[in-house]
Design a protein around this motif. Structure first.
Motif, PDB file in Angstrom:
ATOM      1  N   GLU A 167      86.501  78.690 107.744  1.00 21.98           N
ATOM      2  CA  GLU A 167      86.571  80.135 107.613  1.00 21.98           C
ATOM      3  C   GLU A 167      87.101  80.450 106.222  1.00 21.98           C
ATOM      4  N   LEU A 168      86.466  81.330 105.551  1.00 17.86           N
ATOM      5  CA  LEU A 168      86.889  81.726 104.220  1.00 17.86           C
ATOM      6  C   LEU A 168      88.083  82.665 104.354  1.00 17.86           C
ATOM      7  N   ASP A 169      89.320  82.045 104.143  1.00 15.06           N
ATOM      8  CA  ASP A 169      90.565  82.799 104.302  1.00 15.06           C
ATOM      9  C   ASP A 169      91.254  82.872 102.944  1.00 15.06           C
ATOM     10  N   PRO A 170      91.124  83.979 102.247  1.00 21.53           N
ATOM     11  CA  PRO A 170      91.749  84.108 100.916  1.00 21.53           C
ATOM     12  C   PRO A 170      93.262  83.875 100.947  1.00 21.53           C
ATOM     13  N   ALA A 171      93.916  84.246 102.047  1.00 27.39           N
ATOM     14  CA  ALA A 171      95.368  84.072 102.143  1.00 27.39           C
ATOM     15  C   ALA A 171      95.739  82.599 102.160  1.00 27.39           C
ATOM     16  N   GLU A 172      94.965  81.791 102.906  1.00 24.56           N
ATOM     17  CA  GLU A 172      95.247  80.355 102.949  1.00 24.56           C
ATOM     18  C   GLU A 172      95.013  79.721 101.581  1.00 24.56           C
ATOM     19  N   LEU A 173      93.950  80.155 100.908  1.00 23.62           N
ATOM     20  CA  LEU A 173      93.641  79.612  99.586  1.00 23.62           C
ATOM     21  C   LEU A 173      94.784  79.917  98.608  1.00 23.62           C
ATOM     22  N   GLU A 174      95.310  81.123  98.703  1.00 22.70           N
ATOM     23  CA  GLU A 174      96.398  81.505  97.817  1.00 22.70           C
ATOM     24  C   GLU A 174      97.661  80.697  98.132  1.00 22.70           C
ATOM     25  N   ALA A 175      97.921  80.484  99.436  1.00 22.66           N
ATOM     26  CA  ALA A 175      99.101  79.717  99.841  1.00 22.66           C
ATOM     27  C   ALA A 175      98.998  78.253  99.378  1.00 22.66           C
ATOM     28  N   LEU A 176      97.775  77.711  99.481  1.00 25.55           N
ATOM     29  CA  LEU A 176      97.575  76.336  99.018  1.00 25.55           C
ATOM     30  C   LEU A 176      97.842  76.213  97.530  1.00 25.55           C
ATOM     31  N   GLY A 177      97.361  77.172  96.771  1.00 25.41           N
ATOM     32  CA  GLY A 177      97.582  77.147  95.325  1.00 25.41           C
ATOM     33  C   GLY A 177      99.060  77.220  94.983  1.00 25.41           C
ATOM     34  N   ALA A 178      99.797  78.065  95.684  1.00 25.93           N
ATOM     35  CA  ALA A 178     101.232  78.203  95.424  1.00 25.93           C
ATOM     36  C   ALA A 178     101.979  76.919  95.788  1.00 25.93           C
ATOM     37  N   ARG A 179     101.579  76.296  96.908  1.00 27.89           N
ATOM     38  CA  ARG A 179     102.229  75.061  97.335  1.00 27.89           C
ATOM     39  C   ARG A 179     101.982  73.942  96.315  1.00 27.89           C
ATOM     40  N   LEU A 180     100.739  73.853  95.869  1.00 28.72           N
ATOM     41  CA  LEU A 180     100.416  72.813  94.887  1.00 28.72           C
ATOM     42  C   LEU A 180     101.148  73.045  93.574  1.00 28.72           C
ATOM     43  N   ASP A 181     101.288  74.293  93.163  1.00 30.13           N
ATOM     44  CA  ASP A 181     102.034  74.594  91.928  1.00 30.13           C
ATOM     45  C   ASP A 181     103.493  74.159  92.061  1.00 30.13           C
ATOM     46  N   ALA A 182     104.064  74.406  93.246  1.00 27.47           N
ATOM     47  CA  ALA A 182     105.464  74.016  93.463  1.00 27.47           C
ATOM     48  C   ALA A 182     105.623  72.497  93.438  1.00 27.47           C
ATOM     49  N   LEU A 183     104.670  71.801  94.064  1.00 25.41           N
ATOM     50  CA  LEU A 183     104.743  70.335  94.067  1.00 25.41           C
ATOM     51  C   LEU A 183     104.541  69.777  92.658  1.00 25.41           C
ATOM     52  N   ASP A 184     103.607  70.356  91.891  1.00 26.20           N
ATOM     53  CA  ASP A 184     103.374  69.894  90.518  1.00 26.20           C
ATOM     54  C   ASP A 184     104.609  70.109  89.647  1.00 26.20           C
ATOM     55  N   ALA A 185     105.312  71.214  89.880  1.00 25.41           N
ATOM     56  CA  ALA A 185     106.530  71.475  89.118  1.00 25.41           C
ATOM     57  C   ALA A 185     107.600  70.416  89.428  1.00 25.41           C
ATOM     58  N   LEU A 186     107.713  70.059  90.720  1.00 23.14           N
ATOM     59  CA  LEU A 186     108.659  69.004  91.092  1.00 23.14           C
ATOM     60  C   LEU A 186     108.299  67.674  90.427  1.00 23.14           C
ATOM     61  N   LYS A 187     107.001  67.340  90.446  1.00 23.54           N
ATOM     62  CA  LYS A 187     106.567  66.072  89.853  1.00 23.54           C
ATOM     63  C   LYS A 187     106.845  66.041  88.354  1.00 23.54           C
ATOM     64  N   LYS A 188     106.619  67.157  87.697  1.00 20.90           N
ATOM     65  CA  LYS A 188     106.854  67.223  86.259  1.00 20.90           C
ATOM     66  C   LYS A 188     108.326  67.019  85.936  1.00 20.90           C
ATOM     67  N   LYS A 189     109.214  67.519  86.785  1.00 21.48           N
ATOM     68  CA  LYS A 189     110.649  67.432  86.511  1.00 21.48           C
ATOM     69  C   LYS A 189     111.256  66.102  86.957  1.00 21.48           C
ATOM     70  N   TYR A 190     110.682  65.509  88.017  1.00 26.30           N
ATOM     71  CA  TYR A 190     111.383  64.382  88.629  1.00 26.30           C
ATOM     72  C   TYR A 190     110.547  63.117  88.786  1.00 26.30           C
ATOM     73  N   GLY A 191     109.609  62.897  87.872  1.00 27.49           N
ATOM     74  CA  GLY A 191     109.022  61.559  87.889  1.00 27.49           C
ATOM     75  C   GLY A 191     107.526  61.426  87.841  1.00 27.49           C
ATOM     76  N   GLY A 192     106.748  62.508  87.997  1.00 26.15           N
ATOM     77  CA  GLY A 192     105.307  62.404  87.823  1.00 26.15           C
ATOM     78  C   GLY A 192     104.510  62.182  89.078  1.00 26.15           C
ATOM     79  N   SER A 193     105.145  61.864  90.194  1.00 29.44           N
ATOM     80  CA  SER A 193     104.439  61.691  91.466  1.00 29.44           C
ATOM     81  C   SER A 193     105.394  62.040  92.586  1.00 29.44           C
ATOM     82  N   LEU A 194     104.825  62.333  93.766  1.00 30.93           N
ATOM     83  CA  LEU A 194     105.680  62.644  94.898  1.00 30.93           C
ATOM     84  C   LEU A 194     106.494  61.415  95.320  1.00 30.93           C
TER      85      LEU A 194
END
Length: 566
Positions: A304-331
């Motif tokens: 189902e094309l859910d714009p809200a889920e797509l936006e939430a996924l993008g925000a989650r990935l941005d948060a995880l990428d920020a953590l990786k950048k600060k603390y080691g490059g990978s989860l």
């Protein structure tokens, strides 16, 4: 272990000299400058001593020293442990060569050996006691070592194993090191307030940031990225899924075609079993096509094309990428860093408890150290008293009847790695004299006799090694020389001794007598060694007495030799 023979070639002024050692006392004599020091230098060379180019006689290509030894079981085992296996009936033959360039080569029974191996395996077989060695008496470390060496067998008389005393001394050193290490650890904990506390504050912030993100596992970001890509291309995905399903199920599509194929092949089955098998394969493919179509339908219905889920996924990935950048490059690295931050915080939070634990450990170790040091002190006190009594007896026999040597054990403010006290040798030569440090009151002759007395006292408490006395008779003569000779003869009953001397009274005590002779041939001067027989020995002792080899000197020599039973 017994030294048998020393052969040296082209060492200093000695072209060649061969010395056969007696099992007891071998005396070496010669005029001043006759090469006695060079002979001992050749022995030192064989024992792994320092090799220098000026060791080589002028005009020679190399100097050589060969030492032959009759080994005991302990020496055989030590050599075998280092890779030098000696046959049961063989002697040990040590060779050392020094080239004019200064390079040296060693061998033990023909097997190459380094200078270090010679020092470790062979050098320990000989103790050199010289007039310079007497200066060691002046060092507090020597005095304490003297007491400890005497104390080792002392424990046996109390029904205890010698190793207990060795272990006690080693335990004091170990406990001292442990106390020092624990104090340093406690000090480091106390001093951690600055940088360590600042790091802990950062660790708290970082830990909160990571925990707030609630990372599920090491692969969460990859799963989310895959879902985001699907949602971002939902229209294209739906269209492709519809096309795929239609290809399988619409009129004339794959499912119907496979059904028609099955029907046609079944009509041929009566002609061949192979056609029946093919019909079964077509039926199986039709079933799989039906299942595939059903799966595609389910995927299409689930998307189902859910714009809200797509936006939430993008925000989650941005948060995880920020953590990786600060603390080691990978989860994976982020999660590992999270554990490190937690440990760092726990270390600081537990600092007070750790300091308290360290203080308790310090107290326990300090008590154990005090107990072991007290036990060692008691043994040292008993040993010091025994040494003083034995040395007094020896000094009396060495024409110093009123002399007294005392070993002063002075308590230190703190227990050190060597125990609770320092030791100092104190000496009084005459009645009524105040005891003073040996270094301040003893003459050269007195030092020599004190050293000899100590060597005699320790004779049965040392390893079975040969003793080399290098002109320890300095500063004495007359009746004192006679007494020193008698003591050396007594010591030779317990140990093999080589004594370089300039005194006839001592030379007359030898079981074997070697004389060094200097010869001048043109512009060259060489030195040789001669093992003396009864007649030549008589002449040599006469020469040592008066410089003459006739008359009264010979009569005096006869008296000395007769008194020694030679």
């Amino acid at each position: 272990m017994t030294l048998l023979r020393l052969t040296i070639e082209d060492v200093g002024l000695i072209a060649r000299a061969e010395v056969d050692f007696a099992a007891g006392l071998t005396v070496v004599t010669g005029e001043t400058g006759s090469g006695k020091t060079m002979l001992l230098g050749g022995l030192a060379l064989a024992l792994g001593g320092r090799a220098e180019s000026d060791t080589v006689r002028t005009g020679a290509e190399r100097a050589r020293a060969i030492l032959e030894i009759s080994p005991d079981d302990a020496l055989r085992e030590r050599l075998a442990g280092a890779g030098f296996t000696i046959a049961i009936d063989d002697d040990v033959i040590v060779q050392r060569e020094v080239l004019a360039t200064g390079r040296s080569h060693g061998r033990i029974n023909g097997i190459p050996a380094s200078a270090g191996q010679l020092r470790e395996l062979i050098g320990s077989l000989v103790d050199v006691v010289s007039q310079h060695e007497a200066q060691r008496l002046l060092a507090p470390a020597f005095a304490l070592d003297l007491v400890d060496r005497f104390a080792l067998p002392l424990s046996s008389s109390k029904g205890q194993d010698d190793t207990e005393t060795v272990a006690l001394r080693d335990e004091v050193r170990r406990l001292y090191d442990d106390v020092r290490a624990e104090r340093e650890r406690a000090a480091a904990l106390r001093d951690a307030d600055g940088r360590k506390l600042a790091r802990a504050e950062f660790a708290r912030f970082a830990l909160g940031e990571i925990d707030a993100a609630a990372v599920e596992d090491d692969g969460e970001d990859e799963r989310l990225r895959e879902r985001r890509d699907v949602l971002a291309n939902a229209e294209r995905v739906l269209a492709s899924l519809a096309t795929a399903r239609a290809a399988l199920e619409d009129d004339g599509a794959a499912v119907d075609a496979l059904g028609a194929a099955e029907t046609a092949l079944l009509g041929l089955a009566r002609y061949s079993e192979r056609y029946a098998e093919l019909a079964g394969s077509a039926a199986a493919l039709q079933s799989e096509a039906n299942e595939l179509a059903a799966q595609i339908a389910r995927e299409r219905d689930a998307l189902e094309l859910d714009p809200a889920e797509l936006e939430a996924l993008g925000a989650r990935l941005d948060a995880l990428d920020a953590l990786k950048k600060k603390y080691g490059g990978s989860l994976t690295a982020v999660r590992a860093q999270r554990d490190a931050f937690a440990a760092e915080i726990a270390d600081v939070d537990d600092r007070d408890a750790l300091i308290a634990a360290a203080e308790r450990e310090i107290a326990a170790l300090t008590a154990a150290l005090a107990d072991r040091a007290a036990a060692l002190s008691a043994r040292r006190a008993a040993a010091a008293a025994a040494i003083e009594a034995a040395v007094a007896e020896e000094l009396s026999a060495l024409a110093m009847p009123a002399a007294a040597l005392r070993i002063a054990l002075e308590a230190q403010a703190e227990i050190g790695p060597a125990g609770a006290e320092r030791a100092e040798l104190r000496f009084a030569a005459n009645p009524g004299d105040d005891e003073r440090p040996l270094a301040r009151v003893a003459s050269g002759g007195e030092l020599s006799r004190v050293l000899l007395a100590l060597v005699v006292v320790l004779a049965d408490r040392r390893e079975r090694t040969a003793l080399v006395f290098d002109e320890i008779d300095a500063g004495i003569g007359g009746a004192t020389a006679v007494a020193v000779g008698a003591r050396l003869a007594r010591l030779a009953a317990a140990a093999q001794i080589v004594c370089v001397t300039h005194l006839a009274q001592i030379a007359s005590c030898g079981d074997a007598h070697v004389a060094l002779r200097k010869e001048s041939l043109g512009a060259a001067t060489t030195i040789g060694a001669v093992t003396l027989d009864a007649a030549t020995r008589r002449a040599e002792i006469a020469r040592m007495l008066s410089g003459q080899e006739e008359g009264v000197a010979l009569e005096h020599a006869d008296e000395l030799l007769a008194a020694r039973g030679r």
